[in-house]
Design a protein around this motif. Structure first.
Motif, PDB file in Angstrom:
ATOM      1  N   PHE A 172     -12.157  -7.406 -73.801  1.00 22.12           N
ATOM      2  CA  PHE A 172     -12.214  -5.694 -74.855  1.00 22.12           C
ATOM      3  C   PHE A 172     -13.893  -6.712 -74.860  1.00 22.12           C
ATOM      4  O   PHE A 172     -14.373  -5.364 -75.128  1.00 22.12           O
ATOM      5  N   ALA A 173     -13.954  -7.724 -75.590  1.00 18.26           N
ATOM      6  CA  ALA A 173     -15.724  -7.429 -75.978  1.00 18.26           C
ATOM      7  C   ALA A 173     -16.580  -7.656 -75.056  1.00 18.26           C
ATOM      8  O   ALA A 173     -17.391  -6.561 -75.216  1.00 18.26           O
ATOM      9  N   ILE A 174     -16.559  -8.458 -73.947  1.00 16.51           N
ATOM     10  CA  ILE A 174     -17.440  -8.068 -72.888  1.00 16.51           C
ATOM     11  C   ILE A 174     -17.338  -6.517 -72.189  1.00 16.51           C
ATOM     12  O   ILE A 174     -18.938  -6.113 -72.385  1.00 16.51           O
ATOM     13  N   THR A 175     -16.652  -6.216 -72.094  1.00 19.43           N
ATOM     14  CA  THR A 175     -15.999  -4.692 -71.767  1.00 19.43           C
ATOM     15  C   THR A 175     -17.242  -4.065 -72.633  1.00 19.43           C
ATOM     16  O   THR A 175     -18.219  -2.802 -72.351  1.00 19.43           O
ATOM     17  N   MET A 176     -16.686  -3.903 -73.532  1.00 23.05           N
ATOM     18  CA  MET A 176     -17.638  -2.967 -75.014  1.00 23.05           C
ATOM     19  C   MET A 176     -18.691  -3.510 -74.770  1.00 23.05           C
ATOM     20  O   MET A 176     -19.618  -2.513 -75.083  1.00 23.05           O
ATOM     21  N   ILE A 177     -19.505  -4.445 -75.099  1.00 23.60           N
ATOM     22  CA  ILE A 177     -20.753  -4.728 -75.121  1.00 23.60           C
ATOM     23  C   ILE A 177     -21.343  -4.385 -73.698  1.00 23.60           C
ATOM     24  O   ILE A 177     -22.520  -3.507 -74.088  1.00 23.60           O
ATOM     25  N   SER A 178     -21.334  -4.613 -72.670  1.00 28.02           N
ATOM     26  CA  SER A 178     -21.755  -4.334 -71.468  1.00 28.02           C
ATOM     27  C   SER A 178     -22.067  -3.076 -71.562  1.00 28.02           C
ATOM     28  O   SER A 178     -22.835  -2.156 -70.911  1.00 28.02           O
ATOM     29  N   MET A 179     -20.640  -1.897 -71.415  1.00 28.24           N
ATOM     30  CA  MET A 179     -20.598  -0.255 -71.096  1.00 28.24           C
ATOM     31  C   MET A 179     -21.946   0.065 -72.173  1.00 28.24           C
ATOM     32  O   MET A 179     -22.766   0.892 -72.213  1.00 28.24           O
ATOM     33  N   VAL A 180     -21.677  -0.486 -73.555  1.00 25.53           N
ATOM     34  CA  VAL A 180     -22.718   0.816 -74.711  1.00 25.53           C
ATOM     35  C   VAL A 180     -23.976  -0.364 -74.741  1.00 25.53           C
ATOM     36  O   VAL A 180     -24.530   0.870 -74.599  1.00 25.53           O
ATOM     37  N   ASP A 181     -24.076  -1.282 -73.977  1.00 25.38           N
ATOM     38  CA  ASP A 181     -25.536  -1.948 -73.170  1.00 25.38           C
ATOM     39  C   ASP A 181     -26.041  -1.065 -72.598  1.00 25.38           C
ATOM     40  O   ASP A 181     -27.321  -0.635 -72.728  1.00 25.38           O
ATOM     41  N   VAL A 182     -25.934  -1.332 -71.962  1.00 30.09           N
ATOM     42  CA  VAL A 182     -26.641  -0.062 -70.024  1.00 30.09           C
ATOM     43  C   VAL A 182     -25.931   1.315 -70.429  1.00 30.09           C
ATOM     44  O   VAL A 182     -27.105   2.162 -70.404  1.00 30.09           O
ATOM     45  N   GLY A 183     -25.308   1.793 -70.974  1.00 28.81           N
ATOM     46  CA  GLY A 183     -24.910   3.547 -71.544  1.00 28.81           C
ATOM     47  C   GLY A 183     -26.019   3.657 -71.970  1.00 28.81           C
ATOM     48  O   GLY A 183     -26.779   4.845 -71.963  1.00 28.81           O
ATOM     49  N   LEU A 184     -26.557   3.377 -73.545  1.00 24.17           N
ATOM     50  CA  LEU A 184     -27.005   3.409 -73.966  1.00 24.17           C
ATOM     51  C   LEU A 184     -28.944   3.687 -73.299  1.00 24.17           C
ATOM     52  O   LEU A 184     -29.632   3.968 -74.431  1.00 24.17           O
ATOM     53  N   GLN A 185     -28.791   3.050 -72.301  1.00 21.84           N
ATOM     54  CA  GLN A 185     -30.615   3.029 -71.797  1.00 21.84           C
ATOM     55  C   GLN A 185     -30.732   3.769 -70.636  1.00 21.84           C
ATOM     56  O   GLN A 185     -31.795   4.230 -70.015  1.00 21.84           O
ATOM     57  N   ASN A 186     -29.714   4.304 -70.016  1.00 21.67           N
ATOM     58  CA  ASN A 186     -29.461   5.347 -69.246  1.00 21.67           C
ATOM     59  C   ASN A 186     -29.352   6.574 -69.325  1.00 21.67           C
ATOM     60  O   ASN A 186     -29.159   6.989 -69.959  1.00 21.67           O
ATOM     61  N   PRO A 187     -31.047   7.119 -69.042  1.00 17.02           N
ATOM     62  CA  PRO A 187     -30.772   8.673 -69.213  1.00 17.02           C
ATOM     63  C   PRO A 187     -30.258   9.599 -68.769  1.00 17.02           C
ATOM     64  O   PRO A 187     -30.323  10.982 -69.303  1.00 17.02           O
ATOM     65  N   ALA A 188     -29.225   9.555 -67.385  1.00 15.39           N
ATOM     66  CA  ALA A 188     -28.463  10.700 -67.123  1.00 15.39           C
ATOM     67  C   ALA A 188     -27.181  10.646 -68.007  1.00 15.39           C
ATOM     68  O   ALA A 188     -26.661  11.211 -68.137  1.00 15.39           O
ATOM     69  N   PHE A 189     -27.123   9.398 -68.720  1.00 17.38           N
ATOM     70  CA  PHE A 189     -25.530   9.658 -69.601  1.00 17.38           C
ATOM     71  C   PHE A 189     -26.652   9.963 -71.216  1.00 17.38           C
ATOM     72  O   PHE A 189     -26.106  10.323 -72.038  1.00 17.38           O
ATOM     73  N   SER A 190     -27.538   8.781 -71.684  1.00 17.05           N
ATOM     74  CA  SER A 190     -27.897   8.939 -73.467  1.00 17.05           C
ATOM     75  C   SER A 190     -28.994   9.652 -73.414  1.00 17.05           C
ATOM     76  O   SER A 190     -30.192   9.240 -72.332  1.00 17.05           O
ATOM     77  N   GLY A 191     -28.473  10.516 -74.858  1.00 14.63           N
ATOM     78  CA  GLY A 191     -29.761  11.247 -75.006  1.00 14.63           C
ATOM     79  C   GLY A 191     -31.046  10.680 -75.885  1.00 14.63           C
ATOM     80  O   GLY A 191     -31.866  11.295 -76.218  1.00 14.63           O
TER      81      GLY A 191
END
Length: 253
Positions: A172-191
């Protein structure tokens, strides 16, 4: 004796990784599956992405940018899972090696050698999958960027495997860290992808370097250097965590 113990520990670490069949399934199916879904489902409208190190703005297709983000996400998750599982399940065996005279630092170094070798294969595979759909301008540099991020998450997996007591906690820790980390940097997902705060995320250096390699001729070596600093910091944490877990295996003097 020192070189023999390191070679032995490295051989055991590679054997342990080769026996992880679930990781093999993830590599064969999860990597192309996620990249393919990103290419077919996400919109292909241009996405604005800023390369901060080069002070330029790129406008790649949104689905292509998401495929690069997906490659980072999948390779970091797999590396983190593999190293967490290897560290978590081999605790007793590692203690026996310590009792047999193998230095604890060699055990950690052997895990990192196995991590880099396995990560190189996975990252090259992810780049090859992307190459099926479109051609990154600098595929080898993008592979190197992916490898730096996967190595960072791999040693993070070693640290978590040495500290946590349940497998589900580490996953769970690895999944959440990676998803938040990469998701926040992708302008297609994150404003907030253009925010200055993303510079403090663990895979920021890789995201910048991989995106620059995919859509431009710019080589952001400074971003790879930044990612290697994250790797070094995570490696120190992994070493300290592993030393703490295996200290009770040392003979009393």
């Amino acid at each position: 004796m020192t070189s023999d113990s390191l070679a032995t520990a490295t051989r055991y670490a590679l054997v342990e990784q080769s026996r992880n069949r679930f990781a093999m399934v993830l590599i064969m199916l999860f990597v192309p599956g996620w990249i393919t879904l990103a290419g077919f489902i996400l919109p292909n409208t241009p996405a604005t992405f800023r390369l901060r190190a080069a002070d330029i703005v790129l406008r790649p297709d949104g689905h292509q940018l998401s495929q690069v983000a997906g490659a980072i996400n999948t390779t970091t998750l797999i590396a983190g899972f593999m190293m967490f599982a290897a560290t978590f399940t081999t605790g007793d065996f590692d203690r026996r090696l310590v009792l047999a005279g193998c230095p604890r630092a060699h055990l950690v170094l052997a895990k990192m050698v196995a991590l880099v070798l396995a990560g190189a294969v996975v990252c090259a595979y992810a780049t090859a999958v992307i190459h099926v759909y479109w051609h990154p301008q600098q595929p080898w540099f993008m592979t190197a960027a992916l490898l730096c991020a996967s190595a960072t998450y791999g040693v993070l997996g070693v640290a978590l495997g040495a500290v946590l007591r349940k497998e589900v906690e580490g996953m769970f820790a690895i999944t959440m860290i990676s998803m938040v980390d990469v998701g926040l940097q992708n302008p297609a997902f994150s404003g907030g992808a253009g925010s200055d705060a993303v510079r403090f995320l663990p895979s920021y250096g890789t995201f910048q370097a991989a995106t620059g390699a995919a859509f431009s001729s710019v080589r952001l070596g400074s971003c790879l250097g930044l990612q290697l600093l994250w790797f070094a910091g995570a490696a120190v944490l992994a070493l300290l965590a592993f030393l703490r877990r295996s200290r009770n295996a040392l003979p009393n003097r």
